[in-house]
Design a protein around this motif. Structure first.
Motif, PDB file in Angstrom:
ATOM      1  N   LEU A 128      35.180  38.358  49.868  1.00  0.00           N
ATOM      2  CA  LEU A 128      35.825  37.112  49.477  1.00  0.00           C
ATOM      3  C   LEU A 128      37.149  36.949  50.205  1.00  0.00           C
ATOM      4  N   TYR A 129      37.527  35.688  50.392  1.00  0.00           N
ATOM      5  CA  TYR A 129      38.778  35.324  51.049  1.00  0.00           C
ATOM      6  C   TYR A 129      39.429  34.243  50.202  1.00  0.00           C
ATOM      7  N   VAL A 130      40.688  34.423  49.851  1.00  0.00           N
ATOM      8  CA  VAL A 130      41.387  33.458  48.998  1.00  0.00           C
ATOM      9  C   VAL A 130      41.933  32.329  49.867  1.00  0.00           C
ATOM     10  N   LEU A 131      41.399  31.127  49.635  1.00  0.00           N
ATOM     11  CA  LEU A 131      41.848  29.936  50.366  1.00  0.00           C
ATOM     12  C   LEU A 131      43.127  29.360  49.779  1.00  0.00           C
ATOM     13  N   ASP A 132      43.188  29.319  48.434  1.00  0.00           N
ATOM     14  CA  ASP A 132      44.322  28.699  47.771  1.00  0.00           C
ATOM     15  C   ASP A 132      44.488  29.315  46.386  1.00  0.00           C
ATOM     16  N   GLY A 133      45.728  29.538  45.977  1.00  0.00           N
ATOM     17  CA  GLY A 133      46.007  30.128  44.672  1.00  0.00           C
ATOM     18  C   GLY A 133      45.937  31.638  44.738  1.00  0.00           C
ATOM     19  N   SER A 134      45.579  32.233  43.613  1.00  0.00           N
ATOM     20  CA  SER A 134      45.442  33.692  43.557  1.00  0.00           C
ATOM     21  C   SER A 134      44.395  34.048  42.514  1.00  0.00           C
ATOM     22  N   VAL A 135      43.725  35.164  42.756  1.00  0.00           N
ATOM     23  CA  VAL A 135      42.699  35.647  41.822  1.00  0.00           C
ATOM     24  C   VAL A 135      42.945  37.108  41.508  1.00  0.00           C
ATOM     25  N   ASN A 136      42.513  37.494  40.319  1.00  0.00           N
ATOM     26  CA  ASN A 136      42.486  38.902  39.940  1.00  0.00           C
ATOM     27  C   ASN A 136      41.098  39.432  40.252  1.00  0.00           C
ATOM     28  N   LEU A 137      41.054  40.514  41.009  1.00  0.00           N
ATOM     29  CA  LEU A 137      39.810  41.216  41.273  1.00  0.00           C
ATOM     30  C   LEU A 137      39.905  42.532  40.512  1.00  0.00           C
ATOM     31  N   VAL A 138      38.980  42.715  39.586  1.00  0.00           N
ATOM     32  CA  VAL A 138      38.966  43.951  38.811  1.00  0.00           C
ATOM     33  C   VAL A 138      37.715  44.728  39.189  1.00  0.00           C
ATOM     34  N   LEU A 139      37.924  45.941  39.717  1.00  0.00           N
ATOM     35  CA  LEU A 139      36.836  46.837  40.083  1.00  0.00           C
ATOM     36  C   LEU A 139      36.941  48.054  39.179  1.00  0.00           C
ATOM     37  N   ALA A 140      35.959  48.201  38.283  1.00  0.00           N
ATOM     38  CA  ALA A 140      36.007  49.233  37.253  1.00  0.00           C
ATOM     39  C   ALA A 140      37.294  49.037  36.462  1.00  0.00           C
TER      40      ALA A 140
END
Length: 189
Positions: A128-140
């Motif tokens: 994934l690539y963030v185009l706009d804003g921000s996201v939380n990616l939770v792995l385990a």
């Protein structure tokens, strides 16, 4: 370019693809199941290729047939984007290719910070690539904040969850899913 011109140019294209992969005639013959002499005649334009030669060559080169022979484009090249909404997300397909990798623009609505993670696992990889804003990616149990311009890739057998990191604006990402990931994410949209 008419059909005869396209067919006349196929031989040099086939030679170029072989050379770009660094294959000699024997290696290509071994991988494709086509004899060395037939490949040589095809590349020199002494014979016109049929599907029985083009299909194995396309597989070896990893190309669609129309690209292998430089077939003229027909029809409208635009992708007609049709958004699909599910669980507060909007998925917009960025191509029409069936199977293989699929690219989507995904829009995450602003969410409440109290929303609990909903983990997914499935065979494959996700990018994934963030185009706009921000996201939380939770792995385990590892949380990573990804901001505009940042990318991530991970094994989707790891329990994972992606959500908008902000409650005041949407976040937009480009996501690439393999066949397994597409099935998990989009089958019941």
């Amino acid at each position: 370019m008419d059909d005869d011109e396209v067919l006349d140019a196929v031989g040099s294209r086939l030679r170029g693809f072989r050379q770009a992969l660094g294959l000699n005639l024997a290696e290509l013959a071994n991988r494709s199941g086509i004899s060395i002499s037939t490949i040589s005649r095809l590349e020199r334009g002494l014979v016109r290729p049929g599907l029985e030669q083009l299909l194995p060559l396309a597989r070896v080169y990893g190309l669609p047939l129309d690209e292998l022979v430089a077939a003229p484009r027909v029809g409208d090249p635009r992708v007609h984007l049709k958004a699909v909404r599910k669980h507060g997300l909007t998925f917009i397909p960025l191509g029409v290719r069936a199977g293989g990798l699929q690219a989507f623009k995904v829009i995450y609505k602003p969410i409440s910070k109290s929303r609990p993670p909903h983990y997914n696992t499935h065979p494959g990889r996700e990018w994934l690539y963030v185009l706009d804003g921000s996201v939380n990616l939770v792995l385990a149990d590892q949380r990573t904040l990804l901001k505009t311009g940042e990318a991530a890739e991970f094994d989707t057998m790891t329990p994972h969850w992606i959500a908008n990191a902000r409650d005041d604006q949407p976040a937009e990402i480009i996501a690439i899913y393999g066949h397994q990931g597409e099935r998990i994410h989009l089958t019941d949209l």
